[in-house]
Design a protein around this motif. Structure first.
Motif, PDB file in Angstrom:
ATOM      1  N   MET A   1      11.386  82.280-125.183  1.00  0.00           N
ATOM      2  CA  MET A   1      12.271  83.435-125.152  1.00  0.00           C
ATOM      3  C   MET A   1      13.378  83.188-124.124  1.00  0.00           C
ATOM      4  SD  MET A   1      11.446  87.382-124.158  1.00  0.00           S
ATOM      5  CE  MET A   1      11.114  88.146-125.721  1.00  0.00           C
ATOM      6  N   ASP A   2      14.563  83.677-124.440  1.00  0.00           N
ATOM      7  CA  ASP A   2      15.704  83.525-123.536  1.00  0.00           C
ATOM      8  C   ASP A   2      15.526  84.373-122.288  1.00  0.00           C
ATOM      9  OD1 ASP A   2      17.076  81.825-125.249  1.00  0.00           O
ATOM     10  OD2 ASP A   2      18.076  83.477-126.277  1.00  0.00           O
ATOM     11  N   GLU A   3      16.147  83.913-121.223  1.00  0.00           N
ATOM     12  CA  GLU A   3      16.165  84.672-119.973  1.00  0.00           C
ATOM     13  C   GLU A   3      17.183  85.794-120.071  1.00  0.00           C
ATOM     14  OE1 GLU A   3      16.735  83.225-115.789  1.00  0.00           O
ATOM     15  OE2 GLU A   3      15.750  81.492-116.690  1.00  0.00           O
ATOM     16  N   PRO A   4      16.892  86.967-119.456  1.00  0.00           N
ATOM     17  CA  PRO A   4      17.895  88.031-119.446  1.00  0.00           C
ATOM     18  C   PRO A   4      19.145  87.587-118.693  1.00  0.00           C
ATOM     19  CG  PRO A   4      15.764  88.859-118.699  1.00  0.00           C
ATOM     20  CD  PRO A   4      15.660  87.371-118.803  1.00  0.00           C
ATOM     21  N   ARG A   5      20.292  87.830-119.297  1.00  0.00           N
ATOM     22  CA  ARG A   5      21.567  87.508-118.657  1.00  0.00           C
ATOM     23  C   ARG A   5      22.464  88.731-118.765  1.00  0.00           C
ATOM     24  NH1 ARG A   5      23.268  81.383-119.413  1.00  0.00           N
ATOM     25  NH2 ARG A   5      24.739  82.227-117.936  1.00  0.00           N
ATOM     26  N   ILE A   6      22.901  89.212-117.607  1.00  0.00           N
ATOM     27  CA  ILE A   6      23.707  90.430-117.539  1.00  0.00           C
ATOM     28  C   ILE A   6      24.919  90.153-116.661  1.00  0.00           C
ATOM     29  CG2 ILE A   6      23.728  92.873-116.895  1.00  0.00           C
ATOM     30  CD1 ILE A   6      20.574  92.665-116.988  1.00  0.00           C
ATOM     31  N   LYS A   7      26.079  90.561-117.132  1.00  0.00           N
ATOM     32  CA  LYS A   7      27.308  90.421-116.341  1.00  0.00           C
ATOM     33  C   LYS A   7      27.992  91.773-116.283  1.00  0.00           C
ATOM     34  CE  LYS A   7      31.263  87.679-115.411  1.00  0.00           C
ATOM     35  NZ  LYS A   7      31.186  86.664-114.445  1.00  0.00           N
ATOM     36  N   VAL A  17      29.630  96.241-119.021  1.00  0.00           N
ATOM     37  CA  VAL A  17      28.316  95.631-118.839  1.00  0.00           C
ATOM     38  C   VAL A  17      28.079  94.814-120.093  1.00  0.00           C
ATOM     39  CG1 VAL A  17      25.854  96.015-118.548  1.00  0.00           C
ATOM     40  CG2 VAL A  17      27.489  97.561-117.446  1.00  0.00           C
ATOM     41  N   SER A  18      27.963  93.516-119.923  1.00  0.00           N
ATOM     42  CA  SER A  18      27.786  92.591-121.029  1.00  0.00           C
ATOM     43  C   SER A  18      26.455  91.871-120.850  1.00  0.00           C
ATOM     44  CB  SER A  18      28.953  91.593-120.998  1.00  0.00           C
ATOM     45  OG  SER A  18      28.831  90.634-121.997  1.00  0.00           O
ATOM     46  N   ALA A  19      25.680  91.740-121.921  1.00  0.00           N
ATOM     47  CA  ALA A  19      24.360  91.119-121.787  1.00  0.00           C
ATOM     48  C   ALA A  19      23.911  90.506-123.099  1.00  0.00           C
ATOM     49  CB  ALA A  19      23.343  92.164-121.335  1.00  0.00           C
ATOM     50  N   ASN A  20      23.020  89.499-122.976  1.00  0.00           N
ATOM     51  CA  ASN A  20      22.370  88.982-124.171  1.00  0.00           C
ATOM     52  C   ASN A  20      21.244  89.956-124.542  1.00  0.00           C
ATOM     53  OD1 ASN A  20      20.391  88.382-122.269  1.00  0.00           O
ATOM     54  ND2 ASN A  20      20.401  86.174-122.626  1.00  0.00           N
ATOM     55  N   ALA A  21      20.561  89.721-125.662  1.00  0.00           N
ATOM     56  CA  ALA A  21      19.521  90.650-126.125  1.00  0.00           C
ATOM     57  C   ALA A  21      18.427  90.872-125.077  1.00  0.00           C
ATOM     58  CB  ALA A  21      18.937  90.187-127.453  1.00  0.00           C
ATOM     59  N   PRO A  22      17.878  89.817-124.442  1.00  0.00           N
ATOM     60  CA  PRO A  22      16.882  90.073-123.401  1.00  0.00           C
ATOM     61  C   PRO A  22      17.459  90.848-122.210  1.00  0.00           C
ATOM     62  CG  PRO A  22      16.732  87.793-124.140  1.00  0.00           C
ATOM     63  CD  PRO A  22      17.975  88.383-124.747  1.00  0.00           C
ATOM     64  N   GLY A  23      18.713  90.635-121.883  1.00  0.00           N
ATOM     65  CA  GLY A  23      19.352  91.371-120.804  1.00  0.00           C
ATOM     66  C   GLY A  23      19.502  92.848-121.137  1.00  0.00           C
ATOM     67  N   LEU A  24      19.845  93.142-122.392  1.00  0.00           N
ATOM     68  CA  LEU A  24      19.943  94.537-122.822  1.00  0.00           C
ATOM     69  C   LEU A  24      18.576  95.215-122.764  1.00  0.00           C
ATOM     70  CD1 LEU A  24      22.370  94.145-125.846  1.00  0.00           C
ATOM     71  CD2 LEU A  24      22.873  95.226-123.647  1.00  0.00           C
ATOM     72  N   ARG A  25      17.532  94.504-123.169  1.00  0.00           N
ATOM     73  CA  ARG A  25      16.175  95.066-123.076  1.00  0.00           C
ATOM     74  C   ARG A  25      15.797  95.322-121.620  1.00  0.00           C
ATOM     75  NH1 ARG A  25      15.584  92.114-127.763  1.00  0.00           N
ATOM     76  NH2 ARG A  25      15.015  90.156-126.773  1.00  0.00           N
ATOM     77  N   ASP A  26      16.162  94.395-120.732  1.00  0.00           N
ATOM     78  CA  ASP A  26      15.878  94.557-119.304  1.00  0.00           C
ATOM     79  C   ASP A  26      16.569  95.819-118.757  1.00  0.00           C
ATOM     80  OD1 ASP A  26      14.875  93.316-116.672  1.00  0.00           O
ATOM     81  OD2 ASP A  26      17.028  93.555-116.278  1.00  0.00           O
ATOM     82  N   LEU A  27      17.845  96.000-119.086  1.00  0.00           N
ATOM     83  CA  LEU A  27      18.558  97.197-118.636  1.00  0.00           C
ATOM     84  C   LEU A  27      17.928  98.459-119.210  1.00  0.00           C
ATOM     85  CD1 LEU A  27      22.300  96.119-118.871  1.00  0.00           C
ATOM     86  CD2 LEU A  27      21.054  96.763-116.807  1.00  0.00           C
ATOM     87  N   ALA A  28      17.554  98.418-120.484  1.00  0.00           N
ATOM     88  CA  ALA A  28      16.926  99.582-121.116  1.00  0.00           C
ATOM     89  C   ALA A  28      15.613  99.936-120.418  1.00  0.00           C
ATOM     90  CB  ALA A  28      16.687  99.309-122.596  1.00  0.00           C
ATOM     91  N   GLU A  29      14.814  98.945-120.082  1.00  0.00           N
ATOM     92  CA  GLU A  29      13.549  99.190-119.385  1.00  0.00           C
ATOM     93  C   GLU A  29      13.791  99.792-118.005  1.00  0.00           C
ATOM     94  OE1 GLU A  29      11.415  95.477-119.398  1.00  0.00           O
ATOM     95  OE2 GLU A  29      11.314  95.465-121.587  1.00  0.00           O
ATOM     96  N   ARG A  30      14.811  99.307-117.304  1.00  0.00           N
ATOM     97  CA  ARG A  30      15.130  99.855-115.989  1.00  0.00           C
ATOM     98  C   ARG A  30      15.528 101.330-116.098  1.00  0.00           C
ATOM     99  NH1 ARG A  30      16.256  95.757-112.029  1.00  0.00           N
ATOM    100  NH2 ARG A  30      16.142  93.692-112.969  1.00  0.00           N
ATOM    101  N   LEU A  31      16.311 101.660-117.121  1.00  0.00           N
ATOM    102  CA  LEU A  31      16.738 103.041-117.307  1.00  0.00           C
ATOM    103  C   LEU A  31      15.566 103.946-117.697  1.00  0.00           C
ATOM    104  CD1 LEU A  31      20.132 102.396-119.116  1.00  0.00           C
ATOM    105  CD2 LEU A  31      19.807 103.248-116.784  1.00  0.00           C
TER     106      LEU A  31
END
Length: 68
Positions: A1-7, A17-31
């Motif tokens: 699985m790819d690493e979360p990447r958020i910019k 806020v730009s992110a790959n799919a794992p990064g978007l999931r990470d942000l969603a979980e934080r929220l």
């Protein structure tokens, strides 16, 4: 699985806020975590360039504000 990447970048009038799919999931979980009824008003989380965010990002603070 790819690493979360958020910019996070922007100007005085616009933030992106730009992110790959794992990064978007990470942000969603934080929220979702911030919405936990056990947390109190003012709880917040800092995301920083080179740590949780891609190098060159501006810092991002996610904050719970129950007065809104």
């Amino acid at each position: 699985m790819d690493e979360p990447r958020i910019k996070v970048y922007g100007s005085a009038t616009e933030i992106t806020v730009s992110a790959n799919a794992p990064g978007l999931r990470d942000l969603a979980e934080r929220l979702v975590d911030l919405a936990d009824p056990e947390l109190r008003d003012g709880y917040h989380e800092h995301l920083e360039s080179g740590i949780n965010l891609e190098d060159g990002s501006i810092s991002l603070i996610l904050e719970r504000d129950d007065k809104l």
